[in-house]
Design a protein around this motif. Structure first.
Motif, PDB file in Angstrom:
ATOM      1  N   ILE A  29      -0.142   6.448   5.906  1.00 58.37           N
ATOM      2  CA  ILE A  29       0.876   5.732   5.110  1.00 58.37           C
ATOM      3  C   ILE A  29       2.109   6.505   5.424  1.00 58.37           C
ATOM      4  N   VAL A  30       2.329   7.945   5.104  1.00 60.95           N
ATOM      5  CA  VAL A  30       3.782   8.569   5.558  1.00 60.95           C
ATOM      6  C   VAL A  30       4.192   8.166   6.904  1.00 60.95           C
ATOM      7  N   ARG A  31       3.238   8.043   7.909  1.00 57.87           N
ATOM      8  CA  ARG A  31       3.643   8.179   9.301  1.00 57.87           C
ATOM      9  C   ARG A  31       4.268   6.647   9.370  1.00 57.87           C
ATOM     10  N   GLU A  32       3.730   5.700   8.576  1.00 63.11           N
ATOM     11  CA  GLU A  32       4.355   4.129   8.501  1.00 63.11           C
ATOM     12  C   GLU A  32       5.620   4.252   7.805  1.00 63.11           C
ATOM     13  N   MET A  33       5.749   4.982   6.705  1.00 63.49           N
ATOM     14  CA  MET A  33       6.875   5.084   5.813  1.00 63.49           C
ATOM     15  C   MET A  33       8.237   5.772   6.581  1.00 63.49           C
ATOM     16  N   THR A  34       7.711   6.567   7.400  1.00 66.64           N
ATOM     17  CA  THR A  34       8.475   7.441   8.410  1.00 66.64           C
ATOM     18  C   THR A  34       9.086   6.420   9.452  1.00 66.64           C
ATOM     19  N   ASN A  35       8.368   5.561  10.231  1.00 69.85           N
ATOM     20  CA  ASN A  35       8.713   4.789  10.993  1.00 69.85           C
ATOM     21  C   ASN A  35       9.611   3.470  10.471  1.00 69.85           C
ATOM     22  N   ALA A  36       9.367   3.285   9.145  1.00 68.98           N
ATOM     23  CA  ALA A  36      10.264   2.418   8.453  1.00 68.98           C
ATOM     24  C   ALA A  36      11.709   2.764   7.899  1.00 68.98           C
ATOM     25  N   GLY A  37      11.734   4.405   8.276  1.00 67.14           N
ATOM     26  CA  GLY A  37      12.952   4.928   7.605  1.00 67.14           C
ATOM     27  C   GLY A  37      13.261   5.314   6.157  1.00 67.14           C
ATOM     28  N   LEU A  38      12.111   5.347   5.452  1.00 69.32           N
ATOM     29  CA  LEU A  38      12.083   5.592   4.224  1.00 69.32           C
ATOM     30  C   LEU A  38      11.788   7.057   3.660  1.00 69.32           C
ATOM     31  N   LYS A  97       0.768  -1.243   0.066  1.00 68.86           N
ATOM     32  CA  LYS A  97       0.002   0.021  -0.135  1.00 68.86           C
ATOM     33  C   LYS A  97       0.917   1.363   0.003  1.00 68.86           C
ATOM     34  N   TRP A  98       2.137   1.246   0.218  1.00 64.50           N
ATOM     35  CA  TRP A  98       2.818   2.272   0.242  1.00 64.50           C
ATOM     36  C   TRP A  98       3.415   2.829  -1.202  1.00 64.50           C
ATOM     37  N   PHE A  99       3.202   2.038  -1.976  1.00 65.79           N
ATOM     38  CA  PHE A  99       3.865   1.972  -3.543  1.00 65.79           C
ATOM     39  C   PHE A  99       3.411   3.539  -4.081  1.00 65.79           C
ATOM     40  N   PRO A 100       2.273   3.752  -4.012  1.00 69.61           N
ATOM     41  CA  PRO A 100       1.734   4.949  -4.724  1.00 69.61           C
ATOM     42  C   PRO A 100       2.520   6.264  -4.212  1.00 69.61           C
ATOM     43  N   GLU A 108       9.871  17.002  -3.510  1.00 67.83           N
ATOM     44  CA  GLU A 108       9.257  17.157  -2.067  1.00 67.83           C
ATOM     45  C   GLU A 108       7.661  17.577  -2.461  1.00 67.83           C
ATOM     46  N   LYS A 109       7.036  16.832  -1.685  1.00 61.00           N
ATOM     47  CA  LYS A 109       5.405  17.020  -1.760  1.00 61.00           C
ATOM     48  C   LYS A 109       4.890  17.342  -0.396  1.00 61.00           C
ATOM     49  N   THR A 110       3.696  17.769  -0.402  1.00 59.93           N
ATOM     50  CA  THR A 110       2.780  18.061   0.680  1.00 59.93           C
ATOM     51  C   THR A 110       1.847  17.134   0.949  1.00 59.93           C
ATOM     52  N   ILE A 111       1.272  16.902   1.948  1.00 57.93           N
ATOM     53  CA  ILE A 111       0.245  15.478   2.150  1.00 57.93           C
ATOM     54  C   ILE A 111      -0.742  16.048   1.132  1.00 57.93           C
ATOM     55  N   THR A 112      -1.248  16.986   0.901  1.00 55.42           N
ATOM     56  CA  THR A 112      -2.372  17.295   0.124  1.00 55.42           C
ATOM     57  C   THR A 112      -1.898  17.135  -1.177  1.00 55.42           C
ATOM     58  N   GLU A 113      -0.623  17.576  -1.837  1.00 56.87           N
ATOM     59  CA  GLU A 113      -0.283  17.449  -3.331  1.00 56.87           C
ATOM     60  C   GLU A 113      -0.260  15.814  -3.374  1.00 56.87           C
ATOM     61  N   ILE A 114       0.218  15.045  -2.629  1.00 60.89           N
ATOM     62  CA  ILE A 114       0.222  13.540  -2.815  1.00 60.89           C
ATOM     63  C   ILE A 114      -0.828  13.146  -3.078  1.00 60.89           C
ATOM     64  N   ALA A 115      -1.818  13.334  -2.165  1.00 61.46           N
ATOM     65  CA  ALA A 115      -3.171  12.781  -1.938  1.00 61.46           C
ATOM     66  C   ALA A 115      -4.024  13.180  -3.390  1.00 61.46           C
ATOM     67  N   VAL A 116      -3.798  14.244  -3.890  1.00 56.76           N
ATOM     68  CA  VAL A 116      -4.231  14.577  -5.057  1.00 56.76           C
ATOM     69  C   VAL A 116      -4.018  13.998  -6.062  1.00 56.76           C
ATOM     70  N   GLN A 117      -2.774  13.773  -6.148  1.00 56.93           N
ATOM     71  CA  GLN A 117      -1.806  12.962  -7.111  1.00 56.93           C
ATOM     72  C   GLN A 117      -1.984  11.420  -7.389  1.00 56.93           C
ATOM     73  N   ILE A 118      -2.552  10.695  -6.274  1.00 66.07           N
ATOM     74  CA  ILE A 118      -2.489   9.585  -6.087  1.00 66.07           C
ATOM     75  C   ILE A 118      -4.092   9.140  -6.152  1.00 66.07           C
ATOM     76  N   GLY A 119      -4.993  10.144  -5.989  1.00 68.73           N
ATOM     77  CA  GLY A 119      -6.374   9.905  -5.697  1.00 68.73           C
ATOM     78  C   GLY A 119      -6.631   9.242  -4.372  1.00 68.73           C
ATOM     79  N   HIS A 120      -6.133   9.509  -3.153  1.00 63.96           N
ATOM     80  CA  HIS A 120      -6.211   8.982  -1.870  1.00 63.96           C
ATOM     81  C   HIS A 120      -6.772  10.144  -1.148  1.00 63.96           C
TER      82      HIS A 120
END
Length: 318
Positions: A74-83, A41-44, A54-66
Motif C-alpha cells: 500500500i505504501v508503494r502504491e501511495m508513494t507512486n501517487a505522490g501521497l 484500501k489506502w485509507f487506514p 512519522e511511522k515505520t512499516i511495522t508500526e503502521i502494520a501493528v496499529q491497523i492490524g495488517h
C-alpha cells in the motif's frame, strides 16, 4: 440474499466478503465523486500518517492490524501517487520511516469534508436499521479475539465426535490394546522400563486384583484409548492415575479428557481424598490435560520411573 438463506451461517465469510465488496465499490465512487484520486484500501494507512507522526512499516502494520507485506504494498502504491514518502531517515537516524508528502497533507484537508458526509450517511443507516452493525462488529471482534472462529469450530468437532466415544471397563479382550497403546507412546519419547512391563504384561494381577480399575475408550467399537486407576500402598495417596494412552489416529476427540474424568469419578466413588500421578513435562498435551482436570504439581516424592520429572495431585471433594 437468497443464496445465504440456503447456505446458513457457515457462509459468514462469503457474505462478509460480498458485503465488504459492496461498501468498497461505493467508497471508490465516493472518492471519485469528490474529485479525489484515492483507493479505499489506502485509507487506514493514510489515516495513521495523517495524525502527523512519522511511522515505520511495522508500526503502521501493528496499529491497523495488517501484515507488513500488505502495508508495504500500500505504501508503494501511495508513494507512486505522490501521497507519501518512504524510507525517510528519522530524527534519531536509526530507522526508516514513512510520512505524508506535502501533496498528502493537502489531500488530508480535502478528505475531511468527505469523511464528515460519509459519517453522517452511515449514522443514518444505523438509525434506519434495527441492529447497530458498528457496535455489533466491535462486539464480534472482541469475542473472536477471545476465542477465534477456528478454535470454536475445533471445539465443536471435538464435542460432536466425542459423542461417538464410549468409556467402558477393562475386559481381558482389551489386554493387547492396553499394552500396545502404552508401548506406542512410551517408545516414541522414552524407553520402556521394568515397571512398565509389570503393569502392561499383567494388568489383572498388577492393577485389577489389587483394587484398581482400568478404563478403555472405544471409538467405532474399537479400543483407542486406555487409562488405569492403580491402588497405592502409600501414607499420602490411595490411588494413582496411570498408563493413560490414546492412539494418535484419533487424537482431537477429547478421548484423554473422557478417560481422565472416568478415572477421577471412580476414585471419588472409592472414597479417595486425593489422586496422584507421575509424568514428564516433555508431554505437553498430557500436562495440559492434567491441569484441566485440576491436578497441581507436588515435589519431594520418590518414583520407580527414570522418565518421571513431574508429580501431581488432585484433591477430591467427595
Amino acid at each position: 440474499m437468497e443464496i445465504f438463506e440456503k447456505t446458513g451461517k457457515s457462509a459468514l465469510g462469503s457474505r462478509l466478503r460480498l458485503f465488504s465488496s459492496m461498501i468498497t465499490d461505493d467508497a471508490a465512487k465516493i472518492y471519485k465523486w469528490y474529485g479525489l484520486d484515492f483507493a479505499p484500501k489506502w485509507f487506514p494507512v493514510f489515516f495513521v500518517l495523517a495524525q502527523g507522526v512519522e511511522k515505520t512499516i511495522t508500526e503502521i502494520a501493528v496499529q491497523i492490524g495488517h501484515s507488513q507485506p500488505s502495508v508495504s504494498k500500500i505504501v508503494r502504491e501511495m508513494t507512486n501517487a505522490g501521497l507519501v514518502k518512504e524510507n525517510q531517515e528519522s530524527s534519531d537516524k536509526r530507522r526508516n520511516v514513512v510520512a505524508l508528502t506535502e501533496k498528502g497533507k493537502s489531500f488530508s484537508d480535502k478528505l475531511t469534508l468527505q469523511l464528515a458526509d460519509v459519517d453522517v450517511a452511515i449514522e443514518g443507516i444505523i438509525n434506519e436499521a434495527r441492529n447497530n452493525l458498528w457496535e455489533a462488529l466491535a462486539e464480534w471482534e472482541f469475542l473472536l479475539d477471545q476465542k477465534s472462529l477456528f478454535k470454536r469450530v475445533q471445539d465443536q468437532r471435538k464435542l460432536r465426535e466425542s459423542k461417538d466415544v464410549q468409556i467402558v471397563s477393562y475386559k481381558e479382550e482389551y489386554q493387547a490394546a492396553f499394552k500396545s497403546l502404552n508401548e506406542q507412546w512410551i517408545s516414541t519419547y522414552f524407553e520402556i522400563e521394568e515397571a512398565d512391563n509389570k503393569a502392561l504384561d499383567n494388568p489383572k494381577s498388577y492393577i485389577l486384583d489389587k483394587g484398581g480399575k482400568i478404563f478403555v475408550a472405544l471409538y467405532n467399537e474399537q479400543p483407542v484409548g486406555v487409562c488405569a486407576l492403580i491402588k497405592m500402598d502409600d501414607p499420602d495417596y490411595q490411588y494413582e492415575m496411570a498408563k493413560m494412552a490414546v492412539s494418535p489416529d484419533v487424537q482431537g476427540k477429547s478421548i484423554g479428557w473422557l478417560l481422565g474424568q472416568a478415572v477421577v469419578s471412580e476414585a471419588k466413588n472409592l472414597g479417595a481424598s486425593k489422586l496422584y500421578l507421575e509424568s514428564n513435562t516433555l508431554l505437553k498435551p498430557a500436562i495440559n490435560l492434567y491441569h484441566k482436570l485440576g491436578f497441581k504439581k507436588v515435589v519431594g516424592r520418590s518414583t520407580p520411573y527414570a522418565r518421571c520429572n513431574i508429580q501431581m495431585e488432585l484433591l477430591l471433594n467427595n
